[in-house]
Scaffold this motif. Structure first.
Motif, PDB file in Angstrom:
ATOM      1  N   LEU B  23       0.312  -1.224  -0.149  1.00  0.00           N
ATOM      2  CA  LEU B  23       0.330  -0.079  -0.748  1.00  0.00           C
ATOM      3  C   LEU B  23       0.603   1.245   0.010  1.00  0.00           C
ATOM      4  O   LEU B  23       0.639   2.167  -0.448  1.00  0.00           O
ATOM      5  CB  LEU B  23      -1.071  -0.175   0.970  1.00  0.00           C
ATOM      6  CG  LEU B  23      -2.139  -0.703   1.213  1.00  0.00           C
ATOM      7  CD1 LEU B  23      -2.864  -1.122   2.210  1.00  0.00           C
ATOM      8  CD2 LEU B  23      -3.237  -0.519   0.138  1.00  0.00           C
ATOM      9  N   ALA B  24       1.489   1.104   0.718  1.00  0.00           N
ATOM     10  CA  ALA B  24       2.957   2.097   0.745  1.00  0.00           C
ATOM     11  C   ALA B  24       3.189   2.467  -0.531  1.00  0.00           C
ATOM     12  O   ALA B  24       3.367   3.713  -1.247  1.00  0.00           O
ATOM     13  CB  ALA B  24       3.979   1.972   1.915  1.00  0.00           C
ATOM     14  N   ARG B  26       2.174   2.069  -3.236  1.00  0.00           N
ATOM     15  CA  ARG B  26       0.709   2.557  -4.470  1.00  0.00           C
ATOM     16  C   ARG B  26       0.960   3.358  -4.108  1.00  0.00           C
ATOM     17  O   ARG B  26       0.791   4.362  -4.964  1.00  0.00           O
ATOM     18  CB  ARG B  26      -0.136   1.617  -4.024  1.00  0.00           C
ATOM     19  CG  ARG B  26      -1.041   1.291  -4.894  1.00  0.00           C
ATOM     20  CD  ARG B  26      -1.123   0.374  -6.948  1.00  0.00           C
ATOM     21  NE  ARG B  26      -2.149   0.647  -6.968  1.00  0.00           N
ATOM     22  CZ  ARG B  26      -2.186   0.861  -8.774  1.00  0.00           C
ATOM     23  NH1 ARG B  26      -1.114  -0.507  -8.632  1.00  0.00           N
ATOM     24  NH2 ARG B  26      -2.987   0.447  -9.191  1.00  0.00           N
ATOM     25  N   VAL B  27       0.573   3.576  -2.386  1.00  0.00           N
ATOM     26  CA  VAL B  27      -0.144   5.451  -2.371  1.00  0.00           C
ATOM     27  C   VAL B  27       1.755   6.218  -2.815  1.00  0.00           C
ATOM     28  O   VAL B  27       1.001   7.907  -3.355  1.00  0.00           O
ATOM     29  CB  VAL B  27      -0.369   5.613  -1.087  1.00  0.00           C
ATOM     30  CG1 VAL B  27      -0.016   6.964  -0.355  1.00  0.00           C
ATOM     31  CG2 VAL B  27      -1.758   4.582  -0.596  1.00  0.00           C
ATOM     32  N   TRP B  28       2.400   6.085  -2.234  1.00  0.00           N
ATOM     33  CA  TRP B  28       3.741   7.006  -3.075  1.00  0.00           C
ATOM     34  C   TRP B  28       4.062   7.424  -3.910  1.00  0.00           C
ATOM     35  O   TRP B  28       4.089   7.860  -4.081  1.00  0.00           O
ATOM     36  CB  TRP B  28       4.683   6.667  -1.418  1.00  0.00           C
ATOM     37  CG  TRP B  28       5.120   7.808  -0.416  1.00  0.00           C
ATOM     38  CD1 TRP B  28       5.466   8.975  -0.334  1.00  0.00           C
ATOM     39  CD2 TRP B  28       3.997   7.641   0.836  1.00  0.00           C
ATOM     40  NE1 TRP B  28       4.625   9.334   0.970  1.00  0.00           N
ATOM     41  CE2 TRP B  28       4.444   8.902   1.870  1.00  0.00           C
ATOM     42  CE3 TRP B  28       3.376   6.296   1.243  1.00  0.00           C
ATOM     43  CZ2 TRP B  28       3.340   9.432   3.043  1.00  0.00           C
ATOM     44  CZ3 TRP B  28       3.134   6.416   2.432  1.00  0.00           C
ATOM     45  CH2 TRP B  28       2.892   7.931   3.000  1.00  0.00           C
ATOM     46  N   VAL B  73      -8.298   0.638  -6.605  1.00  0.00           N
ATOM     47  CA  VAL B  73      -8.041   1.353  -6.978  1.00  0.00           C
ATOM     48  C   VAL B  73      -8.586   1.405  -8.509  1.00  0.00           C
ATOM     49  O   VAL B  73      -8.500   2.270  -9.065  1.00  0.00           O
ATOM     50  CB  VAL B  73      -6.268   2.317  -6.580  1.00  0.00           C
ATOM     51  CG1 VAL B  73      -6.326   2.693  -5.563  1.00  0.00           C
ATOM     52  CG2 VAL B  73      -5.671   1.439  -7.631  1.00  0.00           C
TER      53      VAL B  73
END
Lengths: 270, 175
Positions: B23-24, B26-28, B73
């Motif tokens: 997730l990190a 993906r988000v960053w 997403v």
């Protein structure tokens, strides 16, 4: 390799994935929204916080730079304002007889041995001569005692060795303004002279150094001892002698004939 | 309590770490690429290493959950990553139990192969066999090399750190 239950599990999971894949998007949207809202939200929050911190750091650095720049400009503006005030005061000075004026910046003080002298960053090369009158926009400050090529030492009015021939503007009474016993006085004033508190004193122009009409100070007190021939006149100097930034130097009148330069005499320090 | 066994706590922790890492990333980084589609596939890297340590069943379940989260997403492809990661996790766990997993090169090869397997499966289930599919496979080979290299570095650092601490504890026990 893995056991048979593990293979079954894999088959079930892959089948579930394929089933999800072939479902309509509108059917899958609620699940995607749920995952986004629950699992992703902390990461989005952390990313937003980190981005905000980075933006704040950038803004902080920019503002700090701006504050430094503005502070410098404000200080420069203050200095310009002071200079404008000086020049405005200079405009009112009676300098018709002495058009040549030199400006020097005060770079040092010398109060050793009871002296009151300042050092300016102009000397012979800057057109300053010995005995040249030093004035501020407020009035007489002193005279040049020693001058070198690049520097000049100015004996202030508060120095016991400096004397100025002065005249009362109202009554015309003459006297010598000098420092005595830690106070500025007007000496050699007859006890019956017409002089009173509040009178303005200007240079008399008879001492050999200072031209006539420069403001010297104001009478702050007059005492007339009964057994004395001379009055005791206290004087408040017009120039702010403790706050000197710049000094203006007039052309020296020291080329006057001997006998006239009364103000060139010096006294030993008491 | 039996359901709160050390094994389950360890598996759940590993799943959380893998999911958080994915997730990190993906988000960053989003779909950040190094060059021509080549990327460091952090989800595959994390899943591969965790599956080697935890086994095939863990790998399959963690991969499926990780895939669901990753696909959130892009709802139209929901399920494609889940299937792909489940396969990657399962085979990483299976091979991890049969090969000599302490070997850095073995882990590197396994992570690289996992990247290729996932890209192929995901490509088939998302865009299908079309021109983008083959370009993705080509880029996937580059990503496999890069991800395998990073895996090797991490693995080597892990071994050095824990091997030295183990050696110190052994010396202390001998003393």
């Amino acid at each position: 390799m893995s056991s048979r239950p593990g293979t079954y599990l894999l088959a079930v999971l892959v089948a579930a994935g394929l089933l999800l894949r072939v479902l309509d998007t509108s059917t899958k949207a609620p699940l995607a929204d749920l995952l986004l809202g629950s699992v992703y939200s902390p990461f989005f929050a952390v990313r937003g916080w980190a981005q905000e911190q980075a933006a704040l750091r950038t803004d902080n650095a920019r503002l700090r730079h701006l504050v430094g720049e503005m502070s410098w400009k404000a200080q420069a503006g203050d200095e310009y304002a002071r200079e404008a005030m000086r020049l405005r005061g200079l405009w009112d000075l009676p300098l018709g007889q002495t058009p040549n004026l030199h400006i020097g910046r005060v770079v040092g003080w010398d109060r050793r041995g009871g002296h009151e002298e300042v050092i300016v960053d102009r000397g012979l090369a800057g057109g300053i001569r010995q005995y040249a009158p030093a004035i501020t926009e407020h009035g007489v400050a002193g005279r040049v005692r020693v001058v070198t090529h690049n520097f000049a030492r100015v004996q202030l009015l508060s120095d016991p060795g400096c004397r100025v021939a002065a005249r009362c503007v109202r009554s015309g009474v003459l006297g010598v303004v000098r420092m005595r016993s830690g106070a500025l006085i007007m000496d050699r004033v007859a006890v019956e002279s017409d002089i009173a508190e509040g009178d303005t004193l200007v240079t008399a122009g008879i001492g050999g150094i200072f031209p006539a009409g420069l403001l010297v100070g104001t009478v702050t007190g007059v005492r007339r001892p009964t057994l004395s021939l001379l009055a005791e006149v206290d004087v408040q100097p017009a120039a702010q002698l403790q706050r000197l930034d710049y000094l203006f130097f007039l052309e020296s009148q020291a080329q006057l004939p001997p006998g006239a330069p009364y103000e060139m005499e010096t006294e030993s320090t008491p | 309590m039996s359901w709160l066994s050390r094994e389950r706590v360890g598996a759940t922790s590993a799943l959380c770490v893998v999911t958080a890492a994915a997730l990190a990333a993906r988000v960053w980084f989003g779909d950040a690429q190094l060059l021509y589609g080549v990327r460091i596939d952090i989800p595959v890297l994390a899943l591969s290493l965790a599956s080697i340590a935890r086994g095939a069943r863990f790998g399959a379940i963690a991969g499926f959950i990780l895939g669901l989260v990753t696909d959130a997403v892009q709802p139209e492809w929901l399920g494609a990553s889940a299937a792909g990661y489940a396969l990657v996790g399962f085979f990483s766990g299976s091979f991890g139990q049969t090969i000599y997993v302490d070997k850095t090169r073995a882990r590197m090869a396994l992570a690289g192969a996992s990247v290729v397997v996932f890209d192929v499966v995901f490509g088939l289930l998302s865009v299908g066999i079309a021109s983008p599919f083959f370009s993705r496979v080509l880029a996937s080979l580059g990503s496999a090399v890069v991800t395998g290299g990073v895996t090797a570095l991490l693995s080597r650092a892990w071994q050095l750190t824990f091997a030295s601490s183990r050696r110190n504890s052994d010396l202390a026990a001998d003393a």
